[in-house]
Write an enzyme that holds these catalytic residues in place. Structure first.
Site, short mmCIF file in Angstrom:
data_model
loop_
_atom_site.label_atom_id
_atom_site.label_comp_id
_atom_site.label_asym_id
_atom_site.label_seq_id
_atom_site.Cartn_x
_atom_site.Cartn_y
_atom_site.Cartn_z
N GLU A 157 0.82 -1.23 0.00
CA GLU A 157 0.00 0.00 0.00
C GLU A 157 0.85 1.28 0.00
O GLU A 157 0.52 2.24 -0.68
CB GLU A 157 -0.87 -0.05 1.26
CG GLU A 157 -1.98 0.97 1.31
CD GLU A 157 -2.79 0.75 2.59
OE1 GLU A 157 -3.39 -0.33 2.74
OE2 GLU A 157 -2.81 1.66 3.43
N ASP A 158 1.93 1.27 0.74
CA ASP A 158 2.63 2.53 1.02
C ASP A 158 4.06 2.59 0.51
O ASP A 158 4.76 3.58 0.76
CB ASP A 158 2.64 2.79 2.53
CG ASP A 158 1.25 3.08 3.08
OD1 ASP A 158 0.42 3.59 2.31
OD2 ASP A 158 1.00 2.81 4.26
P1 NDP Z 1 -5.37 8.92 6.21
O1 NDP Z 1 -5.20 7.76 5.32
O2 NDP Z 1 -5.10 10.29 5.66
O3 NDP Z 1 -4.51 8.77 7.55
C1 NDP Z 1 -4.77 7.68 8.41
C2 NDP Z 1 -3.84 6.57 8.10
O4 NDP Z 1 -2.50 7.07 8.23
C3 NDP Z 1 -3.98 5.44 9.08
O5 NDP Z 1 -4.93 4.52 8.59
C4 NDP Z 1 -2.57 4.90 9.13
O6 NDP Z 1 -2.48 4.02 8.03
C5 NDP Z 1 -1.68 6.10 8.82
N1 NDP Z 1 -1.02 6.79 9.95
C6 NDP Z 1 0.23 7.30 9.92
N2 NDP Z 1 0.54 7.92 11.05
C7 NDP Z 1 -0.53 7.80 11.87
C8 NDP Z 1 -0.80 8.23 13.19
N3 NDP Z 1 0.09 8.92 13.94
N4 NDP Z 1 -2.01 7.96 13.74
C9 NDP Z 1 -2.90 7.26 13.01
N5 NDP Z 1 -2.72 6.84 11.75
C10 NDP Z 1 -1.52 7.10 11.17
O7 NDP Z 1 -6.79 8.87 6.90
P2 NDP Z 1 -8.12 8.99 6.19
O8 NDP Z 1 -9.15 9.02 7.25
O9 NDP Z 1 -8.02 10.13 5.24
O10 NDP Z 1 -8.21 7.63 5.35
C11 NDP Z 1 -8.35 6.43 6.02
C12 NDP Z 1 -8.40 5.27 5.04
O11 NDP Z 1 -8.86 5.64 3.76
C13 NDP Z 1 -7.02 4.68 4.89
O12 NDP Z 1 -7.14 3.28 5.07
C14 NDP Z 1 -6.63 5.00 3.48
O13 NDP Z 1 -5.94 3.91 2.89
C15 NDP Z 1 -7.95 5.20 2.79
N6 NDP Z 1 -7.77 6.20 1.75
C16 NDP Z 1 -7.35 7.46 2.06
C17 NDP Z 1 -7.14 8.39 1.07
C18 NDP Z 1 -6.68 9.78 1.42
O14 NDP Z 1 -6.58 10.60 0.55
N7 NDP Z 1 -6.41 10.08 2.69
C19 NDP Z 1 -7.37 8.07 -0.35
C20 NDP Z 1 -7.82 6.73 -0.56
C21 NDP Z 1 -8.00 5.84 0.46
P3 NDP Z 1 -1.51 2.75 8.00
O15 NDP Z 1 -2.05 1.67 8.85
O16 NDP Z 1 -1.54 2.40 6.53
O17 NDP Z 1 -0.20 3.26 8.49
#
Ligand code: NDP
Ligand code: ZN
Length: 183
Positions: free
Chosen positions: A69-70
Site C-alpha cells: 500500500e505505502d
Molecule cells: P489517512 O489515510 O489520511 O490517515 C490515516 C492513516 O494514516 C492510518 O490509517 C494509518 O495508516 C496512517 N497513519 C500514519 N501515522 C498515523 C498516526 N500517527 N495515527 C494514526 N494513523 C496514522 O486517513 P483517512 O481518514 O483520510 O483515510 C483512512 C483510510 O482511507 C485509509 O485506510 C486509506 O488507505 C484510505 N484512503 C485514504 C485516502 C486519502 O486521501 N487520505 C485516499 C484513498 C484511500 P496505515 O495503517 O496504513 O499506516
C-alpha cells in the site's frame, strides 16, 4: 531449536528487515514523526503479545502489511521473498489508495466482511494500533472531527469482522472507548 522453528524465525527476521528497508525514510503522521516501521512492529506485538498469535505467516504478513500500500513493493516482490501465502495475505489487507477516499473507505468495510481468517487478524491489530496512535500521538493537523470520524470508520470495519478473535475485539473496544478522551 528445531529446523522448522529456526527457519520460521529466520523468515520473520527477513520480513522485519524487508519492511524496514521498504519503509526507509517514511515517518508516522504523529507530531513526534516516529520511523514508520514502528507501526508494523506494533501490529506484530499486538498479535503476538496480546492475542498470543504464533502463526508465522500471520506475523510475517503483519510486519509487511503496509509495504504494498505505502511503498514500491509489489505482490511479486513479496512472493519471491516470502512465498505465495504471505504475499496473498499482504495483498488482501492492502487498500487501493487510487480510489476516491470515500469509495476506498466503503470498500474496506465491504472487503473486511469477506476477508480470510488471517487477514481479519491483521486488520484488527492494524485498527487497534492506529486508534492507539490517534489517541496518543495524533496526526498534527487533524481536527477532533477527523479523529472521531476515523474512530467511527474503524469501528465499522471491525464490526464487519466480529467473531474473529475475542481478545483482539476486546482490545479494539477498549481502545475505541478512548474516543471520549479525544481533543
Ligand atoms: P489517512 O489515510 O489520511 O490517515 C490515516 C492513516 O494514516 C492510518 O490509517 C494509518 O495508516 C496512517 N497513519 C500514519 N501515522 C498515523 C498516526 N500517527 N495515527 C494514526 N494513523 C496514522 O486517513 P483517512 O481518514 O483520510 O483515510 C483512512 C483510510 O482511507 C485509509 O485506510 C486509506 O488507505 C484510505 N484512503 C485514504 C485516502 C486519502 O486521501 N487520505 C485516499 C484513498 C484511500 P496505515 O495503517 O496504513 O499506516
Ligand atoms: Zn497499518
Amino acid at each position: 531449536m528445531s529446523d522448522t522453528a529456526s527457519s520460521t524465525v529466520g523468515s520473520f527476521a527477513r520480513a522485519v528487515a524487508f519492511a524496514t528497508e521498504a519503509h526507509r525514510g517514511q515517518v508516522r503522521k504523529g507530531a513526534d514523526a516516529d520511523p514508520y516501521i514502528s507501526h508494523p512492529l506494533a501490529v506484530v506485538a499486538i498479535l503476538a503479545d496480546e492475542a498470543q498469535i504464533a502463526d508465522w505467516v500471520t506475523l510475517c504478513a503483519a510486519v509487511l502489511h503496509d509495504t504494498i500500500e505505502d511503498t514500491g513493493t509489489s505482490h511479486d516482490d513479496l512472493e519471491t521473498a516470502f512465498g505465495t501465502e504471505v504475499a496473498d495475505l499482504v495483498a488482501e489487507v492492502s487498500d487501493d489508495k487510487r480510489l476516491p477516499k470515500h469509495v476506498c473507505k466503503a470498500d474496506q468495510v465491504a472487503r473486511a466482511a469477506k476477508a480470510s481468517p488471517k487477514a481479519r487478524l491483521v486488520k484488527l491489530a492494524d485498527k487497534i494500533a492506529n486508534l492507539r496512535d490517534i489517541a496518543d500521538r495524533p496526526p498534527a493537523t487533524w481536527s477532533l472531527k477527523r479523529k472521531q470520524e476515523y474512530f467511527d470508520w474503524s469501528k465499522a470495519v471491525v464490526d464487519a469482522i466480529r467473531g474473529t478473535n475475542p481478545v483482539l475485539e476486546g482490545a479494539f473496544d477498549a481502545t475505541f472507548a478512548r474516543r471520549s478522551e479525544l481533543t
